[in-house]
Design a protein around this motif. Structure first.
Motif, PDB file in Angstrom:
ATOM      1  N   GLU A   1       0.847  -1.202   0.000  1.00 30.54           N
ATOM      2  CA  GLU A   1       0.000   0.000   0.000  1.00 30.54           C
ATOM      3  C   GLU A   1       0.876   1.243   0.000  1.00 30.54           C
ATOM      4  O   GLU A   1       1.922   1.299   0.653  1.00 30.54           O
ATOM      5  CB  GLU A   1      -0.938   0.014   1.213  1.00 30.54           C
ATOM      6  N   TYR A   2       0.441   2.222  -0.778  1.00 27.64           N
ATOM      7  CA  TYR A   2       1.113   3.523  -0.756  1.00 27.64           C
ATOM      8  C   TYR A   2       0.390   4.429   0.232  1.00 27.64           C
ATOM      9  O   TYR A   2      -0.834   4.468   0.291  1.00 27.64           O
ATOM     10  CB  TYR A   2       1.111   4.195  -2.131  1.00 27.64           C
TER      11      TYR A   2
ATOM     12  N   ARG B   1       1.211   8.464   2.216  1.00 30.11           N
ATOM     13  CA  ARG B   1       2.151   9.576   2.311  1.00 30.11           C
ATOM     14  C   ARG B   1       2.665   9.655   3.748  1.00 30.11           C
ATOM     15  O   ARG B   1       1.908   9.863   4.686  1.00 30.11           O
ATOM     16  CB  ARG B   1       1.463  10.883   1.909  1.00 30.11           C
TER      17      ARG B   1
ATOM     18  N   GLY C   1       6.019   4.750   3.692  1.00 28.25           N
ATOM     19  CA  GLY C   1       4.973   4.823   2.682  1.00 28.25           C
ATOM     20  C   GLY C   1       5.436   5.569   1.453  1.00 28.25           C
ATOM     21  O   GLY C   1       4.956   5.334   0.345  1.00 28.25           O
ATOM     22  N   ASP C   2       6.377   6.469   1.644  1.00 32.78           N
ATOM     23  CA  ASP C   2       6.930   7.287   0.566  1.00 32.78           C
ATOM     24  C   ASP C   2       8.436   7.367   0.790  1.00 32.78           C
ATOM     25  O   ASP C   2       8.883   7.743   1.876  1.00 32.78           O
ATOM     26  CB  ASP C   2       6.296   8.688   0.593  1.00 32.78           C
TER      27      ASP C   2
END
Length: 271
Positions: free
Chosen positions: A82-83, A85, A154-155
């Motif tokens: 999952e992406y 931010r 996540g980023d």
């Protein structure tokens, strides 16, 4: 206990049976003996594929510290599924493996996330992610009483990675180990994978995390947890632990015999 992160890949990436898991980890560590051990180890790079593929490569890293009396292990991982931010530190009490529960170090977590707009407690990136989980059984075999700080990126943009490193560095002492969980390139021919992965290896060997970050950004090389490696290296350099050594680099073809599409693995140590 509330907030236990249950195993997501037991029985897939490693054995579900506690006795079989412990035996496999011990065997891998025995097969990956190093002629040289290192004092004042602050960080390792460790792959995160199934143990049959990358377990021995990972074991070189876990064998590298001369002393194994770490009390806190900061594990930095990419998010494969999952992406989101930002950067997520598990919001719970412990991570569970077949070998038992490992508590989180909330005192250290509080310091890392204090006033940060991008680093937070959450379950994003932790639900089904394997890259933190597969490191823990090795730690449970080589260490006694320890706690963890499980971090998922996540980023992996430069500003996120550098802020994480800058916040980790002040909480690291001689009882803290940072584990950067990452594989290298995925599904290239062995010859192409070697070209890409040798760039990662060279940047780590040269202790040049800025060049590694730039090469990842421009596509000169690939590593699913490249940001984790950069964060570990930058944090280590900020506390003057600036010696590096690559311990092993392999690929999945060594196990499968298929060299048409391989996944690269590397272990390294910073001290």
């Amino acid at each position: 206990m509330k907030g236990i992160r249950e195993p997501a890949v037991a029985g897939m990436f490693y054995p579900e049976s506690p006795s079989k898991l412990k035996d496999q980890v011990i065997t891998l560590l025995d097969e990956a003996r190093l002629e040289k051990q290192f004092s004042n180890v602050v960080g390792i790079v460790s792959p995160h594929a199934g143990y049959v593929y990358s377990g021995k490569t990972a074991a070189f890293g876990f064998n590298s510290p001369l002393k194994k009396d770490y009390e806190t292990v900061i594990i930095i991982s990419p998010s494969h599924r999952e992406y989101f931010r930002g950067i997520s530190i598990y919001d719970g009490a412990a991570y569970r493996t077949p070998l038992g529960d490992v508590p989180l170090n909330n005192e250290v977590i509080d310091k890392i996330i204090s006033d940060s707009k991008i680093i937070f407690r959450g379950i994003q990136g932790h639900r089904a992610e394997h890259a933190v989980e597969v490191q823990i059984p090795f730690l449970q075999v080589i260490l006694k009483d320890f706690s963890i700080v499980p971090i998922v990126l996540g980023d992996q943009s430069r500003n996120f990675v550098y802020e994480l490193a800058d916040r980790i560095a002040p909480v690291v002492d001689d009882k803290t180990l940072i584990v950067a969980s990452s594989d290298l390139s995925h599904f290239y021919s062995r010859s192409m994978a070697d070209k890409l992965d040798s760039i990662v290896e060279k940047n780590i060997a040269n202790n040049d995390y800025e060049k590694l970050q730039s090469d990842l950004e421009t596509g000169r090389c690939e590593a699913c947890g490249g940001g984790a490696i950069v964060a570990m290296m930058r944090a280590a350099n900020l506390i003057n632990k600036n010696k590096t050594e690559v311990l092993a680099r392999t690929d999945s073809g060594d196990v499968t015999g298929d060299f048409s599409e391989v996944v690269g693995y590397l272990s390294a140590v910073m001290y």
